[in-house]
Design a protein around this motif. Structure first.
Motif, PDB file in Angstrom:
ATOM      1  N   HIS A  84      41.671  36.826  33.633  1.00 47.46           N
ATOM      2  CA  HIS A  84      40.838  37.922  34.112  1.00 47.46           C
ATOM      3  C   HIS A  84      41.317  38.612  35.373  1.00 47.46           C
ATOM      4  N   LEU A  86      40.254  38.658  38.543  1.00 50.60           N
ATOM      5  CA  LEU A  86      39.226  39.237  39.402  1.00 50.60           C
ATOM      6  C   LEU A  86      39.548  38.982  40.878  1.00 50.60           C
ATOM      7  N   PRO A  88      38.551  37.479  44.087  1.00 46.71           N
ATOM      8  CA  PRO A  88      37.588  36.390  44.322  1.00 46.71           C
ATOM      9  C   PRO A  88      36.578  36.668  45.427  1.00 46.71           C
ATOM     10  N   VAL A  92      30.770  40.861  41.618  1.00 50.76           N
ATOM     11  CA  VAL A  92      30.967  41.359  40.258  1.00 50.76           C
ATOM     12  C   VAL A  92      30.902  42.892  40.244  1.00 50.76           C
ATOM     13  N   ASN A  95      33.991  44.365  41.794  1.00 50.83           N
ATOM     14  CA  ASN A  95      35.142  44.191  40.901  1.00 50.83           C
ATOM     15  C   ASN A  95      35.129  45.243  39.804  1.00 50.83           C
ATOM     16  N   TYR A 132      29.548  36.327  42.874  1.00 53.98           N
ATOM     17  CA  TYR A 132      30.994  36.290  43.060  1.00 53.98           C
ATOM     18  C   TYR A 132      31.633  35.575  41.866  1.00 53.98           C
ATOM     19  N   PRO A 133      32.910  35.862  41.580  1.00 52.55           N
ATOM     20  CA  PRO A 133      33.548  35.258  40.398  1.00 52.55           C
ATOM     21  C   PRO A 133      33.412  33.744  40.316  1.00 52.55           C
ATOM     22  N   LEU A 136      30.520  32.252  38.347  1.00 53.56           N
ATOM     23  CA  LEU A 136      30.421  32.563  36.921  1.00 53.56           C
ATOM     24  C   LEU A 136      31.154  31.524  36.094  1.00 53.56           C
ATOM     25  N   GLN A 141      33.424  35.294  33.487  1.00 53.75           N
ATOM     26  CA  GLN A 141      34.511  35.914  34.244  1.00 53.75           C
ATOM     27  C   GLN A 141      35.362  36.804  33.342  1.00 53.75           C
ATOM     28  N   VAL A 144      33.601  40.055  32.672  1.00 55.00           N
ATOM     29  CA  VAL A 144      33.683  40.955  33.825  1.00 55.00           C
ATOM     30  C   VAL A 144      35.076  41.585  33.914  1.00 55.00           C
ATOM     31  N   GLY A 145      36.118  40.798  33.590  1.00 52.66           N
ATOM     32  CA  GLY A 145      37.471  41.344  33.596  1.00 52.66           C
ATOM     33  C   GLY A 145      37.634  42.488  32.610  1.00 52.66           C
ATOM     34  N   ARG A 148      35.645  45.524  33.852  1.00 50.72           N
ATOM     35  CA  ARG A 148      36.390  46.241  34.895  1.00 50.72           C
ATOM     36  C   ARG A 148      37.449  47.148  34.276  1.00 50.72           C
TER      37      ARG A 148
END
Length: 311
Positions: A84, A86, A88, A92, A95, A132-133, A136, A141, A144-145, A148
């Motif tokens: 991912h 992200l 750190p 979220v 990101n 925050y990542p 998760l 994660q 979310v990647g 993004r």
């Protein structure tokens, strides 16, 4: 539309990618599959010019990618990788909103897009936006990647082994999520994997790489039924080919009238799923539903006949 035209990459006199050409239609998923060292990741990275081609060109909606600075091009192309990637120490929301912020979107527009994507990925914005990542799960994660990568509504989404670090159950869910979201948004996606099962499950078209060359490019059914080389046939797997083909056929295609008892199966499910349900429960027939209504049945003999017909 993405047009890849005779693109090559040479390192120390050896071609990592050798004169590859293919067309990717808008609103489809193309999966590039091959073993380690086959050139699939290098090919993907040349599309957004993280690697510069030695020769050939890529056109996105008719525009040659080298006609603009690389960083401008990459803002038009979403990119999601294994693990991912992200930030750190960013939430979220931050990101997901990173690229829209670079593009000068207002805070209100960016926040609305973040919340829209979190909803789309079944992650409540009020619950996840400010996390925050590290807070998760791995699957969250990864979602979310991908969110993004989609945030700026890119012309194209590139994905390099995006689900490789996930356990099999979460991976299957992530694949289903991606397919659902791609259909919802109409996104054009190119995805690299070493897993033929994943390629067949996700791809509208599958591109098989071997030794830097594109050895076959077609629909999953074409790849399974008519492998172009011994390498492709080996990747598809001889004994598994009928099962792989059953995974491409919906139960609805062979539903018939007649009685059946027990837990039903959805018309949209695959014949492979129906076969598993029959064998697991010891039944010769399953009721078939569309929505809340039973529309008929699917039988074990019909599934086996379909497998023999496509083998």
């Amino acid at each position: 539309m993405i047009e890849i035209d005779q693109i090559s990459k040479v390192y120390d006199g050896k071609a990592a990618v050798d004169a590859v050409s293919m067309t990717v239609e808008t609103g489809t998923i193309t999966v590039i599959v091959g073993t380690s060292g086959s050139g699939k990741t290098t090919l993907l990275r040349m599309i957004n010019r993280l690697e510069e081609p030695t020769s050939g060109e890529v056109r996105i909606n008719g525009v040659v990618t080298t006609s603009m600075p690389g960083h401008i091009l990459r803002r038009r192309i979403g990119y999601a990788i294994q693990g991912h990637g992200l930030f750190p120490h960013h939430t979220v929301g931050r990101n997901i909103g990173a690229v829209p912020q670079l593009l000068g979107w207002s805070k209100e527009k960016t926040r609305a897009r973040v919340d829209e994507l979190l909803d789309l990925f079944s992650m409540d914005p009020a619950q996840f936006r400010d996390r925050y990542p590290a807070e998760l799960s791995g699957g969250q994660q990864q979602r979310v990647g991908v969110a993004r990568a989609l945030a700026s509504r890119p012309d194209l989404l590139l994905m390099d082994e995006p689900f490789g670090a996930l356990d099999p159950i979460i991976r299957a869910r992530a694949q289903t999520d991606l397919r659902r979201i791609q259909r919802t948004l109409g996104s054009t996606i190119m995805l690299v994997t070493h897993d033929m099962e994943e390629a067949i499950h996700l791809g509208d078209r599958v591109a098989v790489m071997d030794g830097g060359q594109l050895v076959q490019h077609g629909t999953p059914a074409e790849i399974i039924q008519n492998p172009a080389t011994a390498f492709v046939a080996d990747m598809v797997g001889g004994v598994d080919r009928p099962l792989r083909l059953l995974s491409l056929i919906a139960v609805a295609d062979i539903v018939e009238d007649g009685p059946a008892t027990g837990t039903p199966i959805a018309a949209e499910a695959s014949l492979r799923d129906a076969l598993s349900a029959c064998l697991w429960s010891g039944r010769d027939a399953l009721p078939v539903t569309r929505g809340d209504a039973i529309i008929g049945r699917v039988t074990l003999p019909a599934i086996r006949a379909q497998a023999q017909a496509t083998a």
